[in-house]
Motif scaffolding. Structure first.
Motif, PDB file in Angstrom:
ATOM      1  N   ALA A  32      55.932  19.910  20.255  1.00 43.42           N
ATOM      2  CA  ALA A  32      57.160  20.705  20.205  1.00 43.42           C
ATOM      3  C   ALA A  32      56.835  22.174  19.997  1.00 43.42           C
ATOM      4  N   TRP A  33      55.932  22.468  19.083  1.00 37.35           N
ATOM      5  CA  TRP A  33      55.570  23.858  18.806  1.00 37.35           C
ATOM      6  C   TRP A  33      54.955  24.514  20.042  1.00 37.35           C
ATOM      7  N   GLN A  34      54.150  23.753  20.790  1.00 30.96           N
ATOM      8  CA  GLN A  34      53.550  24.304  22.010  1.00 30.96           C
ATOM      9  C   GLN A  34      54.631  24.702  23.015  1.00 30.96           C
ATOM     10  N   VAL A  35      55.589  23.816  23.227  1.00 29.01           N
ATOM     11  CA  VAL A  35      56.650  24.080  24.189  1.00 29.01           C
ATOM     12  C   VAL A  35      57.553  25.213  23.708  1.00 29.01           C
ATOM     13  N   GLN A  36      57.905  25.211  22.436  1.00 29.18           N
ATOM     14  CA  GLN A  36      58.732  26.289  21.891  1.00 29.18           C
ATOM     15  C   GLN A  36      58.053  27.640  22.075  1.00 29.18           C
ATOM     16  N   SER A  37      56.739  27.675  21.871  1.00 29.90           N
ATOM     17  CA  SER A  37      55.987  28.905  22.076  1.00 29.90           C
ATOM     18  C   SER A  37      56.118  29.391  23.516  1.00 29.90           C
ATOM     19  N   LEU A  38      55.961  28.499  24.464  1.00 26.22           N
ATOM     20  CA  LEU A  38      56.068  28.869  25.880  1.00 26.22           C
ATOM     21  C   LEU A  38      57.459  29.389  26.226  1.00 26.22           C
ATOM     22  N   LEU A  39      58.485  28.781  25.644  1.00 22.53           N
ATOM     23  CA  LEU A  39      59.855  29.178  25.970  1.00 22.53           C
ATOM     24  C   LEU A  39      60.259  30.479  25.302  1.00 22.53           C
ATOM     25  N   LEU A  40      59.521  30.891  24.281  1.00 22.64           N
ATOM     26  CA  LEU A  40      59.789  32.171  23.629  1.00 22.64           C
ATOM     27  C   LEU A  40      58.965  33.307  24.233  1.00 22.64           C
ATOM     28  N   ALA A  41      58.170  33.000  25.242  1.00 25.89           N
ATOM     29  CA  ALA A  41      57.438  34.037  25.964  1.00 25.89           C
ATOM     30  C   ALA A  41      58.363  34.729  26.960  1.00 25.89           C
ATOM     31  N   TYR A  42      57.980  35.928  27.372  1.00 26.24           N
ATOM     32  CA  TYR A  42      58.766  36.684  28.351  1.00 26.24           C
ATOM     33  C   TYR A  42      58.870  35.886  29.656  1.00 26.24           C
ATOM     34  N   PRO A  43      60.064  35.747  30.220  1.00 25.94           N
ATOM     35  CA  PRO A  43      60.240  34.960  31.452  1.00 25.94           C
ATOM     36  C   PRO A  43      59.655  35.697  32.661  1.00 25.94           C
ATOM     37  N   ASP A  44      58.441  35.345  33.011  1.00 27.81           N
ATOM     38  CA  ASP A  44      57.767  36.019  34.116  1.00 27.81           C
ATOM     39  C   ASP A  44      57.600  35.056  35.282  1.00 27.81           C
ATOM     40  N   GLU A  45      56.637  35.342  36.143  1.00 26.85           N
ATOM     41  CA  GLU A  45      56.444  34.499  37.327  1.00 26.85           C
ATOM     42  C   GLU A  45      55.985  33.082  36.998  1.00 26.85           C
ATOM     43  N   HIS A  46      55.581  32.858  35.751  1.00 24.72           N
ATOM     44  CA  HIS A  46      55.145  31.519  35.333  1.00 24.72           C
ATOM     45  C   HIS A  46      56.295  30.690  34.760  1.00 24.72           C
ATOM     46  N   LEU A  47      57.508  31.220  34.768  1.00 24.41           N
ATOM     47  CA  LEU A  47      58.633  30.536  34.114  1.00 24.41           C
ATOM     48  C   LEU A  47      58.865  29.141  34.677  1.00 24.41           C
ATOM     49  N   GLU A  48      58.860  28.994  35.985  1.00 29.15           N
ATOM     50  CA  GLU A  48      59.170  27.691  36.574  1.00 29.15           C
ATOM     51  C   GLU A  48      58.200  26.619  36.080  1.00 29.15           C
ATOM     52  N   GLY A  49      56.910  26.959  36.011  1.00 26.52           N
ATOM     53  CA  GLY A  49      55.932  25.997  35.515  1.00 26.52           C
ATOM     54  C   GLY A  49      56.147  25.672  34.051  1.00 26.52           C
ATOM     55  N   ARG A  50      56.517  26.682  33.268  1.00 29.82           N
ATOM     56  CA  ARG A  50      56.786  26.441  31.845  1.00 29.82           C
ATOM     57  C   ARG A  50      57.977  25.513  31.663  1.00 29.82           C
ATOM     58  N   LEU A  51      59.017  25.748  32.442  1.00 30.89           N
ATOM     59  CA  LEU A  51      60.206  24.906  32.324  1.00 30.89           C
ATOM     60  C   LEU A  51      59.905  23.469  32.716  1.00 30.89           C
ATOM     61  N   HIS A  52      59.111  23.302  33.767  1.00 38.25           N
ATOM     62  CA  HIS A  52      58.738  21.947  34.207  1.00 38.25           C
ATOM     63  C   HIS A  52      57.960  21.230  33.100  1.00 38.25           C
TER      64      HIS A  52
END
Length: 233
Positions: A32-52
């Motif tokens: 959970a902490w790993q995913v929360q960290s990714l979602l609190l990052a700036y939404p850049d070109e990697h957003l789609e992969g993070r959301l998946h």
């Protein structure tokens, strides 16, 4: 105000091995902490992969942790990277109450904050981790990333800043920011607020952080420092 690096991940030093093996109760929040960290990052070109990735992980998390993440993911999926990035800047760059740097809530821009930042950096170093020069160690995304790899030490850092986390969560809800759901998920991984912590939240909400603006030069890049007349990005 918010760093916009592609990845908030602290880099593991070569050959690092942990000095302990976390028990099951300590390691459960790590995904959970790993995913929360990714979602609190700036939404850049990697957003789609993070959301998946976040959707895959959230599907296996307990409901109190997963449900807020799904609410954020639904919003992000409807919004798209460009619009979400604009929301991110509006919330975290332009709203002082929504500061993602945890030591700010307890210490403001004071010498004590500089000491607190140094202590967090030493905690990372003791675990064999290091940050890039442009990252501040108390950014919530960085702390969560560290906690995912070092659950015991990370949980301690998060609980030490429980009052600040709660104030940030409330501020995000007040502004209607979608990242409030991510903070709801973070809170669900931590113990409930105690009496002293509730008092600290109320005091911070009423008074705000200390205002002495000295002592951060060794830690903060120039763009994150207050200007000469006391303003802040």
């Amino acid at each position: 105000m918010t760093p916009r690096t592609t990845d908030h991940t602290p880099e593991r030093a070569t050959g690092h091995t942990s000095g302990h093996t976390p028990g099951p109760e300590a390691s459960l929040p790590a995904p959970a902490w790993q995913v929360q960290s990714l979602l609190l990052a700036y939404p850049d070109e990697h957003l789609e992969g993070r959301l998946h990735l976040a959707r895959r992980v959230a599907a296996a998390l307990p409901e109190p942790v997963a449900a807020p993440l799904h609410r954020f993911l639904d919003h992000a999926g409807r919004t798209g990277a460009a619009r979400l990035a604009a929301e991110y800047v509006e919330v975290f760059d332009h709203r002082r109450r929504c500061c993602p740097f945890l030591t700010y809530y307890a210490h403001g821009d004071t010498r004590k904050r500089g000491v607190a930042l140094l202590r967090i950096k030493r905690t990372y170093a003791a675990a064999g981790l290091r940050l890039t020069d442009e990252e501040l160690p108390d950014h919530l995304a960085v702390v969560l990333e560290f906690a995912a790899g070092e659950p015991e030490a990370g949980r301690k850092l998060l609980t030490e800043h429980r009052a600040g986390l709660e104030l940030l969560r409330l501020a995000l809800h007040d502004t209607g920011a979608p990242w409030a759901h991510v903070l709801d998920s973070v809170s669900a991984t931590l113990p409930p607020l105690g009496g002293d912590e509730r008092e600290a939240v109320a005091r911070l909400a009423a008074e705000g952080p200390p205002e002495e603006e000295v002592g951060l030069a060794p830690f903060a890049p120039p763009q994150y420092m207050p200007d000469p007349v006391g303003g802040r990005r």
